[in-house]
Structures are given as structure tokens and as C-alpha cells.
Design a protein around this motif. Structure first.
Motif, PDB file in Angstrom:
ATOM      1  N   LEU A  93       0.853  -1.319   0.013  1.00  0.00           N
ATOM      2  CA  LEU A  93      -0.042  -0.028  -0.077  1.00  0.00           C
ATOM      3  C   LEU A  93       0.878   1.312   0.099  1.00  0.00           C
ATOM      4  N   ARG A  94       0.359   2.367  -0.838  1.00  0.00           N
ATOM      5  CA  ARG A  94       0.974   3.424  -0.420  1.00  0.00           C
ATOM      6  C   ARG A  94       0.003   4.522   0.053  1.00  0.00           C
ATOM      7  N   VAL A  95       0.537   4.953   1.335  1.00  0.00           N
ATOM      8  CA  VAL A  95      -0.264   5.909   2.062  1.00  0.00           C
ATOM      9  C   VAL A  95       0.325   7.279   1.831  1.00  0.00           C
ATOM     10  N   GLU A  96      -0.809   8.028   1.536  1.00  0.00           N
ATOM     11  CA  GLU A  96      -0.589   9.475   1.398  1.00  0.00           C
ATOM     12  C   GLU A  96      -1.118  10.440   2.434  1.00  0.00           C
ATOM     13  N   ASP A  97      -0.529  11.091   3.125  1.00  0.00           N
ATOM     14  CA  ASP A  97      -1.109  11.999   4.181  1.00  0.00           C
ATOM     15  C   ASP A  97      -0.987  13.490   3.818  1.00  0.00           C
ATOM     16  N   SER A  98      -2.083  14.189   3.817  1.00  0.00           N
ATOM     17  CA  SER A  98      -2.247  15.413   3.625  1.00  0.00           C
ATOM     18  C   SER A  98      -2.795  16.299   4.655  1.00  0.00           C
ATOM     19  N   ARG A  99      -2.323  17.499   4.713  1.00  0.00           N
ATOM     20  CA  ARG A  99      -2.720  18.587   6.088  1.00  0.00           C
ATOM     21  C   ARG A  99      -3.521  19.613   5.445  1.00  0.00           C
ATOM     22  N   GLY A 100      -4.312  20.309   6.113  1.00  0.00           N
ATOM     23  CA  GLY A 100      -4.945  21.421   5.872  1.00  0.00           C
ATOM     24  C   GLY A 100      -6.162  21.804   6.870  1.00  0.00           C
ATOM     25  N   ILE A 101      -6.713  22.585   6.163  1.00  0.00           N
ATOM     26  CA  ILE A 101      -7.969  23.158   7.062  1.00  0.00           C
ATOM     27  C   ILE A 101      -9.345  22.293   6.694  1.00  0.00           C
TER      28      ILE A 101
END
Length: 209
Positions: free
Chosen positions: A126-134
Motif C-alpha cells: 500500500l502507498r499511504v498519502e498524508d495531507s494536512r490542511g483546514i
């Protein structure tokens, strides 16, 4: 319905008249938001929070959670929920005759992460992509009332039928506007019958006349 945006101190910031769309920028939300502590709120303002393991980072890096409370009322008084606990409120009077939608904002700074998993191949990789924002969420509460003419007419019609008002109108129309009544019909209409069976039977005779 008039929509009003309030600051954390209860000051009116913007008004959106009825029929006009409500568009609020991120800067306006941050300017109106209540945040715990005395630090200034901004995307590029560093903050420290021990329970979230944040030291000297900005919300642009860690992310930010914004809760928008929409309070609907028709009493001319808005309740502003400054924290995520609904017990703590601030009441503000608004000079407006009609329904209101009162908007207050609460901001919480911590690691706001959204993860997306994508399978790679057939071996379970698996490729896990973390994104952060509002992250923006809404809460709606309150109530407002108005006069519904259709419900009033339905209730009035049911009341008139319950008290047999149409029967009384028909009775007085027959007595007063159909000319001189015969002696037999006059006796049937005005003479009371104490026997229920006879009263029911002569009711049919009266109707046939």
C-alpha cells in the motif's frame, strides 16, 4: 432569512441579506474564530501545544480544524457557541424583525491529517498519502416559528365541521329563505321527539320533505 457573522467577542462582522449567497473567505473565518489561549490566530503564526505534540509550528504546516455554528432563531437574539461545549454561550441582540441565521466560528489547532491508501500490485503493498490542511465542519441548532395560514384554515374548517356549522346554516336557510313552510314540515322541524328511535326515523322523513 438574514445571515449574520459574529466575532469571538460578539461583534457583528458581516451581514448577508435574504436571497444573497453566503460566501466567507478563510481569512474572514480566522478573523472571526474563537481559539483557546491568548495567542493570535493565523496560518503563518507559530504556536505551541503540548497535548498535540506541536512546538513552534504554524497551522499551515499542522493543519487547522474549524467548526462553524449556525444558530437559527426568530426572536432577534443570537446564541454564540464559543467552544465545542454547548453549555457555554454568549447571547447577542440583533436589530432585525424576522428570522435570523447567526454564525459563530471556533478554531482548534492540532495535527489535522487525512490519509489516502492506494494498493500497489498484488502482493498487498500500500502507498499511504498524508495531507494536512483546514478541516471545516458545521453544527446547526436553534429554532424559529412563523404563522402557517394553511394549517390555520385546516384547523378552522375542522372546528366548523365539529360544531356542525354547515348543518345550522342549511337549517336556517330552509327556515328563512324557502318561503312559508307547511304545517307538517313546521311540526317536524320544531317539535322535539324524546324517543331516539322515532327521532332517527322522522329525521329521514324530514330529509325527504
Amino acid at each position: 432569512m438574514l445571515t449574520v457573522l459574529f466575532s469571538s467577542t460578539g461583534q457583528e462582522l458581516k451581514r448577508f441579506p435574504q436571497g444573497e449567497g453566503v460566501a466567507i473567505s478563510v481569512e474572514d473565518l480566522l478573523g472571526a474564530a474563537y481559539v483557546s489561549g491568548d495567542e493570535a490566530l493565523g496560518l503563518d503564526v507559530p504556536y505551541t501545544r503540548a497535548d498535540a505534540e506541536v512546538t513552534g509550528l504554524t497551522p499551515r504546516v499542522t493543519g487547522l480544524a474549524i467548526t462553524i455554528d449556525v444558530w437559527a432563531t426568530s426572536g432577534g437574539e443570537c446564541e454564540l457557541h464559543h467552544t465545542l461545549q454547548t453549555e457555554k454561550t454568549l447571547k447577542v441582540s440583533v436589530d432585525h424583525a424576522g428570522p435570523l441565521a447567526c454564525i459563530s466560528v471556533h478554531a482548534d489547532r492540532y495535527w489535522v491529517t487525512q490519509s489516502v491508501e492506494q494498493p500497489l500490485g498484488t502482493d498487498g503493498t500500500l502507498r499511504v498519502e498524508d495531507s494536512r490542511g483546514i478541516h471545516v465542519s458545521f453544527r446547526k441548532s436553534g429554532s424559529f416559528y412563523f404563522l402557517e395560514e394553511q394549517a390555520l384554515l385546516r384547523s378552522l374548517s375542522a372546528l366548523l365541521l365539529w360544531i356542525q356549522f354547515p348543518v345550522l346554516i342549511t337549517y336556517w336557510f330552509c327556515i328563512l329563505f324557502l318561503g312559508t313552510l307547511s304545517s307538517i314540515y313546521m311540526a317536524v322541524v320544531h317539535q322535539a321527539c324524546r324517543d331516539p328511535a322515532l327521532s332517527f326515523a322522522f329525521g329521514g322523513v324530514e330529509a325527504s320533505m
